[in-house]
Design a protein around this motif. Structure first.
Motif, PDB file in Angstrom:
ATOM      1  N   ALA A 243       8.073  -4.398   0.126  1.00  0.00           N
ATOM      2  CA  ALA A 243       7.606  -5.649  -0.465  1.00  0.00           C
ATOM      3  C   ALA A 243       6.181  -5.475  -0.971  1.00  0.00           C
ATOM      4  O   ALA A 243       5.361  -4.741  -0.390  1.00  0.00           O
ATOM      5  CB  ALA A 243       7.684  -6.768   0.562  1.00  0.00           C
ATOM      6  N   TYR A 244       5.895  -6.172  -2.068  1.00  0.00           N
ATOM      7  CA  TYR A 244       4.589  -6.026  -2.719  1.00  0.00           C
ATOM      8  C   TYR A 244       3.993  -7.399  -2.986  1.00  0.00           C
ATOM      9  O   TYR A 244       4.690  -8.318  -3.419  1.00  0.00           O
ATOM     10  CB  TYR A 244       4.761  -5.267  -4.046  1.00  0.00           C
ATOM     11  CG  TYR A 244       3.501  -5.170  -4.873  1.00  0.00           C
ATOM     12  CD1 TYR A 244       2.617  -4.113  -4.686  1.00  0.00           C
ATOM     13  CD2 TYR A 244       3.195  -6.143  -5.823  1.00  0.00           C
ATOM     14  CE1 TYR A 244       1.454  -4.012  -5.446  1.00  0.00           C
ATOM     15  CE2 TYR A 244       2.038  -6.064  -6.582  1.00  0.00           C
ATOM     16  CZ  TYR A 244       1.173  -5.007  -6.381  1.00  0.00           C
ATOM     17  OH  TYR A 244       0.012  -4.905  -7.128  1.00  0.00           O
ATOM     18  N   GLN A 245       2.697  -7.536  -2.703  1.00  0.00           N
ATOM     19  CA  GLN A 245       1.956  -8.744  -3.041  1.00  0.00           C
ATOM     20  C   GLN A 245       0.709  -8.334  -3.817  1.00  0.00           C
ATOM     21  O   GLN A 245       0.288  -7.177  -3.781  1.00  0.00           O
ATOM     22  CB  GLN A 245       1.573  -9.511  -1.777  1.00  0.00           C
ATOM     23  CG  GLN A 245       2.769 -10.017  -0.987  1.00  0.00           C
ATOM     24  CD  GLN A 245       2.367 -10.744   0.277  1.00  0.00           C
ATOM     25  OE1 GLN A 245       1.202 -10.732   0.676  1.00  0.00           O
ATOM     26  NE2 GLN A 245       3.332 -11.391   0.917  1.00  0.00           N
ATOM     27  N   ASP A 246       0.125  -9.286  -4.524  1.00  0.00           N
ATOM     28  CA  ASP A 246      -1.055  -8.965  -5.338  1.00  0.00           C
ATOM     29  C   ASP A 246      -2.168  -8.338  -4.517  1.00  0.00           C
ATOM     30  O   ASP A 246      -2.940  -7.503  -5.018  1.00  0.00           O
ATOM     31  CB  ASP A 246      -1.557 -10.233  -6.030  1.00  0.00           C
ATOM     32  CG  ASP A 246      -0.603 -10.719  -7.110  1.00  0.00           C
ATOM     33  OD1 ASP A 246       0.230  -9.903  -7.569  1.00  0.00           O
ATOM     34  OD2 ASP A 246      -0.688 -11.910  -7.492  1.00  0.00           O
ATOM     35  N   ALA A 247      -2.260  -8.714  -3.240  1.00  0.00           N
ATOM     36  CA  ALA A 247      -3.310  -8.154  -2.378  1.00  0.00           C
ATOM     37  C   ALA A 247      -3.127  -6.659  -2.153  1.00  0.00           C
ATOM     38  O   ALA A 247      -4.060  -5.960  -1.731  1.00  0.00           O
ATOM     39  CB  ALA A 247      -3.313  -8.885  -1.040  1.00  0.00           C
ATOM     40  N   ASP A 248      -1.914  -6.152  -2.435  1.00  0.00           N
ATOM     41  CA  ASP A 248      -1.646  -4.732  -2.228  1.00  0.00           C
ATOM     42  C   ASP A 248      -2.002  -3.892  -3.440  1.00  0.00           C
ATOM     43  O   ASP A 248      -1.795  -2.663  -3.436  1.00  0.00           O
ATOM     44  CB  ASP A 248      -0.147  -4.525  -1.923  1.00  0.00           C
ATOM     45  CG  ASP A 248       0.313  -5.332  -0.731  1.00  0.00           C
ATOM     46  OD1 ASP A 248      -0.487  -5.470   0.212  1.00  0.00           O
ATOM     47  OD2 ASP A 248       1.470  -5.811  -0.749  1.00  0.00           O
ATOM     48  N   ALA A 249      -2.533  -4.510  -4.498  1.00  0.00           N
ATOM     49  CA  ALA A 249      -2.705  -3.806  -5.774  1.00  0.00           C
ATOM     50  C   ALA A 249      -3.592  -2.573  -5.658  1.00  0.00           C
ATOM     51  O   ALA A 249      -3.240  -1.488  -6.145  1.00  0.00           O
ATOM     52  CB  ALA A 249      -3.261  -4.766  -6.822  1.00  0.00           C
ATOM     53  N   SER A 250      -4.762  -2.699  -5.031  1.00  0.00           N
ATOM     54  CA  SER A 250      -5.695  -1.569  -4.979  1.00  0.00           C
ATOM     55  C   SER A 250      -5.120  -0.424  -4.158  1.00  0.00           C
ATOM     56  O   SER A 250      -5.265   0.750  -4.523  1.00  0.00           O
ATOM     57  CB  SER A 250      -7.036  -2.021  -4.390  1.00  0.00           C
ATOM     58  OG  SER A 250      -6.854  -2.558  -3.087  1.00  0.00           O
ATOM     59  N   GLU A 251      -4.462  -0.749  -3.057  1.00  0.00           N
ATOM     60  CA  GLU A 251      -3.869   0.287  -2.206  1.00  0.00           C
ATOM     61  C   GLU A 251      -2.757   1.029  -2.956  1.00  0.00           C
ATOM     62  O   GLU A 251      -2.678   2.262  -2.901  1.00  0.00           O
ATOM     63  CB  GLU A 251      -3.326  -0.341  -0.927  1.00  0.00           C
ATOM     64  CG  GLU A 251      -2.792   0.675   0.075  1.00  0.00           C
ATOM     65  CD  GLU A 251      -2.219   0.016   1.318  1.00  0.00           C
ATOM     66  OE1 GLU A 251      -1.715   0.747   2.204  1.00  0.00           O
ATOM     67  OE2 GLU A 251      -2.254  -1.234   1.404  1.00  0.00           O
ATOM     68  N   PHE A 252      -1.922   0.274  -3.677  1.00  0.00           N
ATOM     69  CA  PHE A 252      -0.838   0.911  -4.432  1.00  0.00           C
ATOM     70  C   PHE A 252      -1.395   1.758  -5.569  1.00  0.00           C
ATOM     71  O   PHE A 252      -0.889   2.854  -5.850  1.00  0.00           O
ATOM     72  CB  PHE A 252       0.112  -0.152  -4.986  1.00  0.00           C
ATOM     73  CG  PHE A 252       1.249   0.417  -5.789  1.00  0.00           C
ATOM     74  CD1 PHE A 252       2.300   1.081  -5.164  1.00  0.00           C
ATOM     75  CD2 PHE A 252       1.251   0.320  -7.179  1.00  0.00           C
ATOM     76  CE1 PHE A 252       3.343   1.628  -5.904  1.00  0.00           C
ATOM     77  CE2 PHE A 252       2.296   0.851  -7.935  1.00  0.00           C
ATOM     78  CZ  PHE A 252       3.341   1.513  -7.292  1.00  0.00           C
ATOM     79  N   GLU A 253      -2.459   1.289  -6.212  1.00  0.00           N
ATOM     80  CA  GLU A 253      -3.053   2.046  -7.306  1.00  0.00           C
ATOM     81  C   GLU A 253      -3.607   3.376  -6.794  1.00  0.00           C
ATOM     82  O   GLU A 253      -3.430   4.428  -7.430  1.00  0.00           O
ATOM     83  CB  GLU A 253      -4.181   1.217  -7.944  1.00  0.00           C
ATOM     84  CG  GLU A 253      -4.865   1.893  -9.113  1.00  0.00           C
ATOM     85  CD  GLU A 253      -3.949   2.114 -10.296  1.00  0.00           C
ATOM     86  OE1 GLU A 253      -4.217   3.044 -11.083  1.00  0.00           O
ATOM     87  OE2 GLU A 253      -2.950   1.372 -10.444  1.00  0.00           O
ATOM     88  N   ALA A 254      -4.296   3.344  -5.651  1.00  0.00           N
ATOM     89  CA  ALA A 254      -4.845   4.587  -5.086  1.00  0.00           C
ATOM     90  C   ALA A 254      -3.731   5.562  -4.726  1.00  0.00           C
ATOM     91  O   ALA A 254      -3.823   6.775  -4.993  1.00  0.00           O
ATOM     92  CB  ALA A 254      -5.687   4.252  -3.847  1.00  0.00           C
ATOM     93  N   PHE A 255      -2.674   5.039  -4.106  1.00  0.00           N
ATOM     94  CA  PHE A 255      -1.519   5.882  -3.780  1.00  0.00           C
ATOM     95  C   PHE A 255      -0.913   6.494  -5.043  1.00  0.00           C
ATOM     96  O   PHE A 255      -0.593   7.694  -5.077  1.00  0.00           O
ATOM     97  CB  PHE A 255      -0.475   5.050  -3.039  1.00  0.00           C
ATOM     98  CG  PHE A 255       0.921   5.597  -3.127  1.00  0.00           C
ATOM     99  CD1 PHE A 255       1.290   6.729  -2.402  1.00  0.00           C
ATOM    100  CD2 PHE A 255       1.870   4.998  -3.948  1.00  0.00           C
ATOM    101  CE1 PHE A 255       2.580   7.239  -2.497  1.00  0.00           C
ATOM    102  CE2 PHE A 255       3.155   5.488  -4.039  1.00  0.00           C
ATOM    103  CZ  PHE A 255       3.513   6.621  -3.321  1.00  0.00           C
TER     104      PHE A 255
END
Length: 826
Positions: A583-595
């Motif tokens: 599951a993905y939420q907007d708050a996860d954006a920076s973490e997903f981008e780094a990954f």
């Protein structure tokens, strides 16, 4: 006797159990129906479509007429089947509607189409609330397709009791059709007449009867001719149209009273159960039409002309397919499919499990529904309009009409899921689940799957009660023991066959992610009953390795339930696929981008072990692979992967055959044993060659003849079912191209050449669709040949007739046939 007093009516009950995956709302591949995708498609090709364009042939087997049987018989289509036909076989669907319209013109404004209780539920075993819903849904479905209220309604398995008949009458149904042994007693409507029992199906089936209720309402009942109906279904009467017509005429009595000789069978008898049964029906109807002593009719027309003069009482809790009443759907009564040594003790606990689930859900539905709807059960009855017209507008109309207040987005999802839970609670009572030999049969597994969907939706909305509901359901199912030792019992079947089908939105996201490696999706796309909106997508490659990273928003298009996900798919070529989703939420954006940046960098370095470690750290688990795809897409992708491998194998076996063909020829001619390996290579090479030639455009006629000669010389068994299927589709495509060309002589020459080549195939072809299109072109040639030079018209007509003869059409006879039916098949 005047023709106006002797009438014939043939009724076909066209029905297939619903086969849709409850989570995808689509029918997935069924291998036993090959070469067709599934059994609906196969039976449509063998029965539903041919009855819309049935052939009458001469002694040389050339077609002299093409007629729409639906225009002249009485019929009902199961609502779930008719909806499938509308979506998946639109031309066949139009044939049915055209036949219904024609019947109104022929039979004094009365439609030959009857309605049906919606989900093929055994009404006497249903709760009163479910009976009402089934009747209302059946009426709404009928009006949706045919544009008018129904006069008659078919009861599933003709299962009836007095209460159910009264409910039909309350809803405006004028008549129904029952088996003769369902009549208990009769009496004349003349004052002072007494009752006469009708044991052993001895009721006079040539007249209608009225059933009267204490409420003052009544309904007419027609009891069909049992012996003649059995002869159609089981005794080979469809082997001859002449015998069929003669049998019906022989059942008239020597009396001046109005008489109706009528029969009822499964509609699938006409073409599916009995090959070419639709042709026997068409010919019998023609003979009856030409006979001045009888007249074709339907039930509504006959009832208007000759109202009942007798009253009857029915045998409560009786049906046409169980001599024990309705026990086939709740006990081990002895009625079954005939597998030796099998019992049906599983029927009772299966029904108990479903009844207990339904009864437990009712108060919970009322409690939750009261928060959303003005009347939750009235809303359920109205929900059929959403089922018949899926989409946001339909959902909005339904909610506005039935909500108790302006619903929030979350409440709207809740309301729609509550209705879907109730819809599947209707589907789980489909009668086919009890009809056959074992609980492990596909029909029974299907209704258990509907129950599983009910329980899944219950878990979403009745959190505290859901676990006890499921536990009680499985405990009862465990009492339903299979006759197949390996299957165990109903609870085991649930866990092994049904639990694995259950989908959450995450699995849909995983399917989308893996498919994206092999398909190019638009920004928004529909996957079965889900809508997927791409948020981001990137792909990195190194050698054969590829990494797809992205985010997507997934929504159930039926209920609006939605969620966003991120995904990663690592593909090393062929079937080697690893995928992760969460599951993905907007708050996860920076973490997903780094990954994503790290993972892409490692792909560029071809450091795939580190990519896998990153996936494990970010997602915590990597759960998905090629086997996670839904069945049809999995097969499509596997076929893509296999194509190059199969091409190599095919070339190798063809080379082996070609290198040793002369030896195989010699062994065949000399009658000597042939090595199995060489025989295998020959069979594969010749059949593969024939498939390639038939699929090519244009077809190489010389190569086709060469391969056929090799097959004959070397005694190679041909894959007739597959080759016939391909040939039919190939000829259909050529005819469609001809039809769209507005008179192109080039297209006509290509179609003629193809037809002449296919005629040489040493097995029976099914050129039904191509023949229909030829007939359509014939009937519209006055305005369809707009591009044709007038000087070329004589050549066109000569060559077009030659094409017709190659398609086994008697051109002169069919040009002069009356009442043409110009509708092409699917």
């Amino acid at each position: 006797m005047p023709a106006s007093k002797r009438f014939v009516c043939i009724h076909g009950h066209f029905y297939q159990p619903p086969r849709e995956n409850p989570w995808l709302e689509t029918v997935e591949t069924q291998d036993t129906a090959a070469p067709y995708h599934d059994w609906n498609e196969r039976i449509c090709a063998e029965c539903y479509a041919p009855n819309g364009a049935a052939r009458i042939v001469n002694i040389k087997k050339f077609i002299t007429r093409i007629v729409n049987n639906y225009a002249r018989i009485s019929f009902n289509f199961g609502p779930t089947l008719l909806s499938w036909l509308k979506e998946n076989a639109p031309r066949t669907y139009r044939m049915i509607l055209d036949g219904e319209r024609r019947s109104r013109k022929s039979y004094r404004g009365h439609s030959s189409a009857m309605a049906q209780v919606y989900n093929h539920m055994i009404l006497p075993l249903a709760s009163r609330r479910d009976r009402i819903t089934q009747i209302r849904w059946g009426i709404a479905d009928y009006e949706n397709h045919y544009g008018a209220p129904p006069e008659g309604m078919w009861l599933a398995e003709t299962a009836a009791d007095t209460d159910s008949l009264e409910l039909l009458a309350q809803h405006g149904i004028k008549f129904t059709l029952l088996a003769p042994h369902q009549c208990k007693r009769i009496r004349s409507l003349k004052e002072g007449s007494g009752w006469s029992d009708t044991p052993g199906a001895s009721v006079d089936t040539t007249r209608p009867y009225i059933v009267r209720f204490g409420s003052g309402l009544s309904i007419a009942v027609f009891f069909y001719n049992g012996p003649a109906s059995r002869a159609i279904a089981f005794e080979g009467l469809l082997n001859s149209g002449e015998n069929f017509a003669a049998r019906l005429k022989n059942d008239f009595k020597d009396t001046a009273q109005p008489q109706l000789v009528h029969v009822a069978t499964d509609g699938e008898s006409y073409g599916h159960h009995h090959k070419h049964g639709e042709m026997a029906l068409a010919y019998a109807l023609r003979l009856l039409e030409e006979d001045k002593t009888v007249k074709l009719t339907n039930y509504g027309s006959f009832l208007e002309q000759f109202p009942p003069e007798y009253e009857c009482e029915i045998v409560d809790n009786s049906s046409w397919s169980c001599v024990h009443g309705i026990e086939r759907w709740r006990s081990n009564c002895g009625c079954n499919g005939g597998k030796p040594g099998f019992n049906q003790e599983w029927r009772a606990p299966l029904r108990q499990a479903l009844d207990e689930l339904r009864n437990s859900l009712a108060p919970l539905t009322e409690l939750e529904g009261a928060k959303l709807f003005k009347d939750v059960w009235a809303a359920r009855d109205a929900y059929i309009q959403v089922v018949l017209d899926r989409g946001e507008e339909s959902n909005t109309r339904f909610l506005l009409a039935n909500q108790s207040h302006a619903l929030s987005q979350a409440e709207q999802v809740h309301a729609l899921e509550l209705m879907e839970m109730q819809r599947h609670a209707q589907l789980m009572y489909t009668s086919c689940g009890w009809f056959f030999d074992d609980i492990s049969g596909i029909e029974t597994v299907q209704i258990i799957a509907y129950a599983a969907r009910v329980l899944q939706l219950a878990r979403r909305h009745f959190a505290e009660q859901a676990e006890p509901l499921e536990s009680a359901f499985l405990a009862r199912l465990a009492e339903a023991r299979s006759n197949v030792a390996a299957e165990g019992n109903g609870a085991r079947i649930y866990k092994h066959c049904v639990d694995t089908m259950e989908l959450q939105l995450e699995q849909v996201a995983a399917h989308y992610a893996i498919s994206s490696v092999f398909s190019s999706f638009a920004e928004e796309t529909d996957l079965f009953c889900y809508h997927v909106r791409r948020i981001s997508y990137e792909i990195s490659t190194s050698g054969r390795g590829r990494l797809a990273l992205g985010r997507a928003h997934v929504a159930n298009a039926i209920t609006g339930h939605c969620q966003s996900f991120s995904f990663a798919v690592l593909h090393f070529g062929d079937q080697n696929i690893t995928a992760a989703v969460k599951a993905y939420q907007d708050a996860d954006a920076s973490e997903f981008e780094a990954f994503s940046v790290q993972a892409a960098a490692h792909v560029q370095l071809a450091n795939f072990p580190e990519v896998i470690r990153l996936l494990d750290r970010y997602y915590g688990h990597v759960d998905y692979s090629l086997t996670s795809l839904f069945t049809d897409e999995q097969r499509r992708i596997v076929q893509l992967i296999l194509n190059s491998t199969l091409w190599d194998i095919e070339n190798s076996l063809t080379t082996i055959y070609q290198d040793h063909a002369s030896l195989l020829h010699y062994l065949s001619q000399a009658g000597l044993p042939k090595p199995p390996a060489l025989t295998l290579a020959a069979g594969f090479a010749v059949n593969a060659g024939l498939r390639r030639v038939l699929e090519s455009d244009p077809i190489d006629q010389a190569q086709l003849r060469s391969l056929l000669a090799l097959a004959k010389a070397d005694q190679v068994p041909m894959e007739t079912a597959t080759l016939s299927y391909i040939a039919d589709l190939r000829m259909k495509r050529a005819m469609v191209e001809l039809q769209m060309s507005s008179g192109s002589l080039e297209m006509l020459d290509r179609a003629r050449s193809l037809a002449r080549g296919l005629v040489e195939m040493p097995f029976e072809l099914n050129l039904w669709q191509a023949q229909n299109i030829w007939y359509e072109i014939l009937r519209t040639s006055g305005y369809a040949l707009t591009a044709l030079n007038p000087d070329d018209r004589p050549r066109w007509e000569k060559d077009f007739a030659d094409l017709g003869r190659s398609l086994s059409i008697d051109c002169e006879a069919i040009r002069t046939s009356d009442r043409p039916v110009a509708i092409t098949g699917d």
